[in-house]
Scaffold this motif. Structure first.
Motif, mmCIF file in Angstrom:
data_model
loop_
_atom_site.group_PDB
_atom_site.id
_atom_site.type_symbol
_atom_site.label_atom_id
_atom_site.label_comp_id
_atom_site.label_asym_id
_atom_site.label_seq_id
_atom_site.Cartn_x
_atom_site.Cartn_y
_atom_site.Cartn_z
ATOM 1 N N PRO A 132 0.813 -1.228 0.000
ATOM 2 C CA PRO A 132 0.000 0.000 0.000
ATOM 3 C C PRO A 132 0.839 1.267 0.000
ATOM 4 O O PRO A 132 0.513 2.241 -0.707
ATOM 5 C CB PRO A 132 -0.832 -0.127 1.281
ATOM 6 N N ASP A 133 1.937 1.282 0.775
ATOM 7 C CA ASP A 133 2.804 2.459 0.805
ATOM 8 C C ASP A 133 3.490 2.675 -0.538
ATOM 9 O O ASP A 133 3.660 3.815 -0.989
ATOM 10 C CB ASP A 133 3.860 2.313 1.908
ATOM 11 N N ASP A 134 3.890 1.575 -1.181
ATOM 12 C CA ASP A 134 4.520 1.693 -2.499
ATOM 13 C C ASP A 134 3.549 2.240 -3.535
ATOM 14 O O ASP A 134 3.938 3.023 -4.418
ATOM 15 C CB ASP A 134 5.053 0.333 -2.951
ATOM 16 N N VAL A 135 2.283 1.836 -3.452
ATOM 17 C CA VAL A 135 1.276 2.368 -4.375
ATOM 18 C C VAL A 135 1.135 3.871 -4.176
ATOM 19 O O VAL A 135 1.102 4.645 -5.149
ATOM 20 C CB VAL A 135 -0.078 1.659 -4.173
ATOM 21 N N LEU A 138 4.197 5.665 -5.560
ATOM 22 C CA LEU A 138 4.125 5.712 -7.020
ATOM 23 C C LEU A 138 3.107 6.740 -7.479
ATOM 24 O O LEU A 138 3.343 7.492 -8.447
ATOM 25 C CB LEU A 138 3.749 4.321 -7.529
ATOM 26 N N GLN A 139 1.993 6.808 -6.798
ATOM 27 C CA GLN A 139 0.957 7.779 -7.133
ATOM 28 C C GLN A 139 1.491 9.209 -7.008
ATOM 29 O O GLN A 139 1.194 10.072 -7.843
ATOM 30 C CB GLN A 139 -0.242 7.567 -6.217
ATOM 31 N N LEU A 167 -3.787 4.406 -12.427
ATOM 32 C CA LEU A 167 -3.397 3.212 -11.695
ATOM 33 C C LEU A 167 -4.597 2.296 -11.501
ATOM 34 O O LEU A 167 -5.726 2.758 -11.320
ATOM 35 C CB LEU A 167 -2.821 3.576 -10.328
ATOM 36 N N TRP A 168 -4.351 1.010 -11.517
ATOM 37 C CA TRP A 168 -5.334 -0.021 -11.216
ATOM 38 C C TRP A 168 -4.748 -0.925 -10.152
ATOM 39 O O TRP A 168 -3.534 -1.151 -10.124
ATOM 40 C CB TRP A 168 -5.625 -0.886 -12.444
#
Length: 333
Positions: A132-135, A138-139, A167-168
């Motif tokens: 979740p933190d990586d998403v 990236l966002q 993103l998906w």
């Protein structure tokens, strides 16, 4: 109307090369564009002799260059294998080359075995806990200000900043459904190979969805297997290639995509047949009438916004025909 898209693993057939597979993927994408498909996604897998899309961003560029309208993206990038900044730069570059046509689907699985994870330099102490933190990281990289200059400890993705590549979240369990709902992102469920939690995941995602800057209401894409031919018997014969490849993978000996064989399922052990039946719960294998009935029933049951169709077929022309038939039976314009 439910949209249709293509999930391609860039299959490398027995007796062929990765170059052949890459050429076939580009050709399939060009035909899919002509038949009205919405998007064409490629998946990251490693140490798989029958899958040619390991360098996913590179293959996306190859396919996007061969087409002009269809969206092209990752279904998906296995984010724990990569630093978010690297993915932001790769997909920011793709967006700069093909503006408004690039998608980025994100998965939390490794897409390979443990030995290959070590070869990828993936850290075992983090595993999937940082997903979740990586998403979110990236966002941030794909948002931001494209005109800003780094100062102090600031980090910008160049290209990438300001691109807003959509993103998906990909998943096959409730975890991905919950995360996609919390972040307000579209959700792609891998029902083409892991359909067991499909209905629960859809319900969780839709009930918990929180609107975001990217998406104001839930959007569900579901994986679905297809194999079409003139008759049900002929389609089952063609589908034996994918069945053989899946059986070999589950037995721990991945192979290239083999040619079809007669009466393959009759040769299976009961446990192998049960495994195959479970993965085929979301499939349309047969004539045009059979495909129409199965696909319409699935769409009616799930109310999917989009189907991502996978076809593991040895003969390229037969593979093209299956995707053409699917577009015909679903009324894609």
């Amino acid at each position: 109307m439910t949209k249709l898209s293509v999930l391609d693993l860039c299959p490398i057939n027995e007796g062929s090369t990765a170059s052949d597979a890459l050429a076939n993927s580009a050709d399939l994408a060009l035909h899919a564009e002509q038949w009205g498909y919405e998007r064409f996604w490629l998946a990251e897998h490693h140490n798989m002799p029958g899958i040619g899309s390991a360098a996913t961003a590179v293959v996306i560029g190859h396919v996007a260059a061969a087409t002009s309208r269809i969206r092209v993206g990752a279904g998906g990038v296995m984010l724990p294998n990569h630093a978010p900044l690297v993915i932001a730069e790769q997909f920011g570059t793709l967006d700069a080359l093909f503006p408004g046509r690039i998608d980025l689907g994100l998965g939390r699985a490794p897409g390979t075995d443990q030995n290959t994870m070590r070869a990828l330099r993936r850290s075992f102490d983090q595993q999937v806990d940082r997903f979740p933190d990586d998403v979110l990281e990236l966002q941030r990289y794909l948002g931001g200000d494209a005109n800003a200059l780094p100062r102090g400890n600031d980090i910008y993705a160049t290209p990438g900043a300001g691109s807003q590549v959509p993103l998906w979240i990909l998943g096959s369990s409730l975890y991905g459904a919950q995360l996609a709902a919390r972040l307000g992102l579209p959700y792609a469920f891998a029902s083409h190979f892991a359909p067991q939690m499909l209905d629960q995941a859809i319900a969780v995602y839709r009930s918990q969805f929180q609107p975001s800057a990217q998406l104001d209401k839930p959007y569900v894409m579901l994986g679905y297997n297809i194999c079409g031919s003139d008759t049900d018997e002929a389609a089952r014969y063609l589908a034996s290639s994918g069945a053989q490849m899946l059986r070999n993978l589950r037995l721990g000996r991945p192979t290239k995509l083999p040619p079809p064989v007669d009466h393959f399922e009759a040769s299976l052990q009961p446990t192998e047949r049960a495994m195959l039946d479970a993965t085929r719960a979301c499939s349309a294998i047969g004539s045009k009438d059979t495909m129409r009935s199965a696909m319409h029933a699935f769409i009616e049951r799930t109310e999917a916004d989009e189907l991502m169709l996978a076809a593991h077929i040895y003969d390229h022309d037969a593979r093209l025909r299956s995707y053409e038939m699917a577009a015909e039976v679903c009324g894609v314009e």
